[in-house]
Design a protein around this motif. Structure first.
Motif, PDB file in Angstrom:
ATOM      1  N   ASP A 138      -9.085  11.040  -2.769  1.00  0.00           N
ATOM      2  CA  ASP A 138      -8.314   9.825  -2.531  1.00  0.00           C
ATOM      3  C   ASP A 138      -7.154  10.055  -1.565  1.00  0.00           C
ATOM      4  OD1 ASP A 138      -9.998   8.480  -4.270  1.00  0.00           O
ATOM      5  OD2 ASP A 138      -8.711   8.833  -5.997  1.00  0.00           O
ATOM      6  N   GLU A 139      -7.343  10.945  -0.609  1.00  0.00           N
ATOM      7  CA  GLU A 139      -6.368  11.141   0.458  1.00  0.00           C
ATOM      8  C   GLU A 139      -7.024  10.766   1.780  1.00  0.00           C
ATOM      9  OE1 GLU A 139      -3.017  12.237   0.553  1.00  0.00           O
ATOM     10  OE2 GLU A 139      -3.122  11.762  -1.584  1.00  0.00           O
ATOM     11  N   VAL A 140      -6.242  10.174   2.659  1.00  0.00           N
ATOM     12  CA  VAL A 140      -6.790   9.639   3.900  1.00  0.00           C
ATOM     13  C   VAL A 140      -7.077  10.756   4.909  1.00  0.00           C
ATOM     14  CG1 VAL A 140      -4.576   9.260   5.082  1.00  0.00           C
ATOM     15  CG2 VAL A 140      -6.515   7.735   5.553  1.00  0.00           C
ATOM     16  N   GLU A 141      -8.125  10.545   5.710  1.00  0.00           N
ATOM     17  CA  GLU A 141      -8.462  11.436   6.823  1.00  0.00           C
ATOM     18  C   GLU A 141      -8.739  10.586   8.051  1.00  0.00           C
ATOM     19  OE1 GLU A 141     -10.759  15.308   6.121  1.00  0.00           O
ATOM     20  OE2 GLU A 141     -11.536  13.994   4.542  1.00  0.00           O
ATOM     21  N   PHE A 142      -8.299  11.070   9.212  1.00  0.00           N
ATOM     22  CA  PHE A 142      -8.529  10.360  10.469  1.00  0.00           C
ATOM     23  C   PHE A 142      -9.131  11.303  11.493  1.00  0.00           C
ATOM     24  CE2 PHE A 142      -4.796   8.179   8.649  1.00  0.00           C
ATOM     25  CZ  PHE A 142      -5.219   6.867   8.687  1.00  0.00           C
ATOM     26  N   ALA A 143      -9.768  10.703  12.487  1.00  0.00           N
ATOM     27  CA  ALA A 143     -10.213  11.441  13.665  1.00  0.00           C
ATOM     28  C   ALA A 143      -9.255  11.132  14.814  1.00  0.00           C
ATOM     29  CB  ALA A 143     -11.634  11.031  14.048  1.00  0.00           C
ATOM     30  N   GLN A 144      -9.191  12.021  15.773  1.00  0.00           N
ATOM     31  CA  GLN A 144      -8.349  11.786  16.950  1.00  0.00           C
ATOM     32  C   GLN A 144      -8.778  10.497  17.649  1.00  0.00           C
ATOM     33  OE1 GLN A 144      -5.782  13.801  17.937  1.00  0.00           O
ATOM     34  NE2 GLN A 144      -5.275  12.433  19.625  1.00  0.00           N
ATOM     35  N   ASN A 145      -7.800   9.669  18.010  1.00  0.00           N
ATOM     36  CA  ASN A 145      -8.003   8.395  18.721  1.00  0.00           C
ATOM     37  C   ASN A 145      -8.677   7.328  17.855  1.00  0.00           C
ATOM     38  OD1 ASN A 145      -6.890   9.448  21.138  1.00  0.00           O
ATOM     39  ND2 ASN A 145      -8.854  10.386  21.634  1.00  0.00           N
ATOM     40  N   GLU A 146      -8.752   7.553  16.557  1.00  0.00           N
ATOM     41  CA  GLU A 146      -9.315   6.543  15.663  1.00  0.00           C
ATOM     42  C   GLU A 146      -8.323   5.391  15.475  1.00  0.00           C
ATOM     43  OE1 GLU A 146     -10.985   6.089  11.051  1.00  0.00           O
ATOM     44  OE2 GLU A 146     -10.364   8.053  11.817  1.00  0.00           O
ATOM     45  N   SER A 147      -8.817   4.175  15.527  1.00  0.00           N
ATOM     46  CA  SER A 147      -7.997   2.990  15.276  1.00  0.00           C
ATOM     47  C   SER A 147      -8.333   2.421  13.909  1.00  0.00           C
ATOM     48  CB  SER A 147      -8.236   1.927  16.353  1.00  0.00           C
ATOM     49  OG  SER A 147      -7.786   2.383  17.618  1.00  0.00           O
ATOM     50  N   ALA A 148      -7.304   1.920  13.216  1.00  0.00           N
ATOM     51  CA  ALA A 148      -7.527   1.398  11.867  1.00  0.00           C
ATOM     52  C   ALA A 148      -6.416   0.443  11.480  1.00  0.00           C
ATOM     53  CB  ALA A 148      -7.598   2.547  10.852  1.00  0.00           C
ATOM     54  N   LEU A 149      -6.720  -0.363  10.478  1.00  0.00           N
ATOM     55  CA  LEU A 149      -5.720  -1.217   9.842  1.00  0.00           C
ATOM     56  C   LEU A 149      -5.306  -0.498   8.563  1.00  0.00           C
ATOM     57  CD1 LEU A 149      -5.940  -5.067   9.338  1.00  0.00           C
ATOM     58  CD2 LEU A 149      -5.092  -3.568   7.545  1.00  0.00           C
ATOM     59  N   LEU A 150      -4.012  -0.294   8.388  1.00  0.00           N
ATOM     60  CA  LEU A 150      -3.533   0.551   7.299  1.00  0.00           C
ATOM     61  C   LEU A 150      -2.514  -0.155   6.420  1.00  0.00           C
ATOM     62  CD1 LEU A 150      -2.983   3.746   9.462  1.00  0.00           C
ATOM     63  CD2 LEU A 150      -4.933   3.277   7.964  1.00  0.00           C
ATOM     64  N   MET A 151      -2.729  -0.074   5.128  1.00  0.00           N
ATOM     65  CA  MET A 151      -1.745  -0.492   4.145  1.00  0.00           C
ATOM     66  C   MET A 151      -0.890   0.743   3.848  1.00  0.00           C
ATOM     67  SD  MET A 151      -3.111  -3.558   3.503  1.00  0.00           S
ATOM     68  CE  MET A 151      -4.704  -4.391   3.479  1.00  0.00           C
ATOM     69  N   LEU A 152       0.418   0.618   3.983  1.00  0.00           N
ATOM     70  CA  LEU A 152       1.291   1.783   3.871  1.00  0.00           C
ATOM     71  C   LEU A 152       2.229   1.698   2.674  1.00  0.00           C
ATOM     72  CD1 LEU A 152       2.393   2.057   7.615  1.00  0.00           C
ATOM     73  CD2 LEU A 152       0.513   3.266   6.507  1.00  0.00           C
ATOM     74  N   ASN A 153       2.505   2.863   2.099  1.00  0.00           N
ATOM     75  CA  ASN A 153       3.604   3.013   1.148  1.00  0.00           C
ATOM     76  C   ASN A 153       4.664   3.862   1.828  1.00  0.00           C
ATOM     77  OD1 ASN A 153       1.452   3.232  -1.758  1.00  0.00           O
ATOM     78  ND2 ASN A 153       2.511   1.468  -0.924  1.00  0.00           N
ATOM     79  N   ASP A 154       5.932   3.464   1.676  1.00  0.00           N
ATOM     80  CA  ASP A 154       7.017   4.212   2.300  1.00  0.00           C
ATOM     81  C   ASP A 154       7.112   5.614   1.713  1.00  0.00           C
ATOM     82  OD1 ASP A 154       7.537   1.932   3.700  1.00  0.00           O
ATOM     83  OD2 ASP A 154       9.346   1.381   2.582  1.00  0.00           O
ATOM     84  N   GLY A 155       7.279   6.582   2.602  1.00  0.00           N
ATOM     85  CA  GLY A 155       7.521   7.958   2.186  1.00  0.00           C
ATOM     86  C   GLY A 155       8.965   8.312   2.478  1.00  0.00           C
ATOM     87  N   ASN A 156       9.239   8.649   3.741  1.00  0.00           N
ATOM     88  CA  ASN A 156      10.591   8.949   4.198  1.00  0.00           C
ATOM     89  C   ASN A 156      10.845   8.120   5.451  1.00  0.00           C
ATOM     90  OD1 ASN A 156      12.891  10.069   5.401  1.00  0.00           O
ATOM     91  ND2 ASN A 156      12.485  12.089   4.529  1.00  0.00           N
ATOM     92  N   LEU A 157      11.594   7.032   5.292  1.00  0.00           N
ATOM     93  CA  LEU A 157      11.808   6.118   6.415  1.00  0.00           C
ATOM     94  C   LEU A 157      12.625   6.761   7.531  1.00  0.00           C
ATOM     95  CD1 LEU A 157      12.369   2.636   4.731  1.00  0.00           C
ATOM     96  CD2 LEU A 157      10.393   3.422   6.026  1.00  0.00           C
ATOM     97  N   ASP A 158      13.528   7.681   7.188  1.00  0.00           N
ATOM     98  CA  ASP A 158      14.316   8.350   8.222  1.00  0.00           C
ATOM     99  C   ASP A 158      13.429   9.143   9.168  1.00  0.00           C
ATOM    100  OD1 ASP A 158      16.704   7.358   7.259  1.00  0.00           O
ATOM    101  OD2 ASP A 158      17.055   9.054   5.922  1.00  0.00           O
ATOM    102  N   GLU A 159      12.326   9.635   8.649  1.00  0.00           N
ATOM    103  CA  GLU A 159      11.390  10.399   9.473  1.00  0.00           C
ATOM    104  C   GLU A 159      10.161   9.571   9.850  1.00  0.00           C
ATOM    105  OE1 GLU A 159      10.479  13.939   7.303  1.00  0.00           O
ATOM    106  OE2 GLU A 159      12.485  14.780   7.566  1.00  0.00           O
TER     107      GLU A 159
END
Length: 203
Positions: free
Chosen positions: A92-113
């Motif tokens: 249940d962890e996300v994986e991407f390929a280089q140059n992959e486009s997607a629509l993502l639902m996000l949860n905040d982790g560290n907004l400063d970074e």
């Protein structure tokens, strides 16, 4: 001595195991649906993966923002952290390929970074954009200013593209993943058989 009939006990335990697994599967299926994700996301974005930095216990994906659909921030790129690395794999962890486009639902982790997480590792095709907007409208979360396609500000939050991964790598070298995987059906069966053998020997 009266012998204990173990069949009803074993049958009950197996039935409970199957029911719990079925319930977990139903919950996961519900959580993957757009309405649930929209309701439980801090932000929603469409973007393209421009850089992948893989470490021993996690990966940082740099994503170039194309469009914010919900709760935008002034950033042209963001980072997504996944607990999958060269020496670690977590379900249940996300994986991407280089140059992959997607629509993502996000949860905040560290907004400063500008660091985020993708809940349940679910990514959606960009073609789901209209369906997500409809759901945002249905939940009263859609505003025209949510659409910030290529209009991000350079003066807001600074873009941290450099050292996030290296800093986290050094702090994570001394700790293992603190996620405990769910007990598999095989393990559960082994535990139940152990209990049954113990009870039979005791009687």
């Amino acid at each position: 001595m009266k012998r204990l009939n173990l069949f009803p006990i074993l049958f009950t335990l197996i039935l409970l195991l199957l029911v719990s697994n079925l319930a977990a599967a139903l919950i996961d299926a519900e959580a993957a649906k757009i309405p649930y994700q929209v309701n439980n996301s801090d932000r929603i974005v469409i973007g393209t993966v421009s850089k992948i930095d893989t470490y021993s216990s996690y990966t940082i994906y740099t994503v170039k923002v194309k469009e914010w659909l919900y709760n935008p921030i002034p950033a042209e790129t963001i980072k997504i952290r996944s607990k999958i690395g060269t020496n670690l794999t977590v379900e249940d962890e996300v994986e991407f390929a280089q140059n992959e486009s997607a629509l993502l639902m996000l949860n905040d982790g560290n907004l400063d970074e500008l660091l985020f997480r993708v809940p349940l590792g679910i990514k959606y095709p960009v073609s789901d954009r209209d369906a997500v907007i409809e759901e945002l409208k249905a939940q009263g979360k859609w505003q025209e200013e949510n659409q910030t396609e290529n209009k991000t500000s350079e003066t807001g939050m600074k873009e941290n593209t450099g050292t996030t991964g290296e800093q986290e790598e050094s702090s994570n070298q001394t700790q293992k993943s603190n996620t405990t995987p769910f007990m598999s059906p095989v393990c559960m069966l082994a535990v139940m058989l152990g209990v049954i053998i113990y009870v039979r020997r005791k009687n």
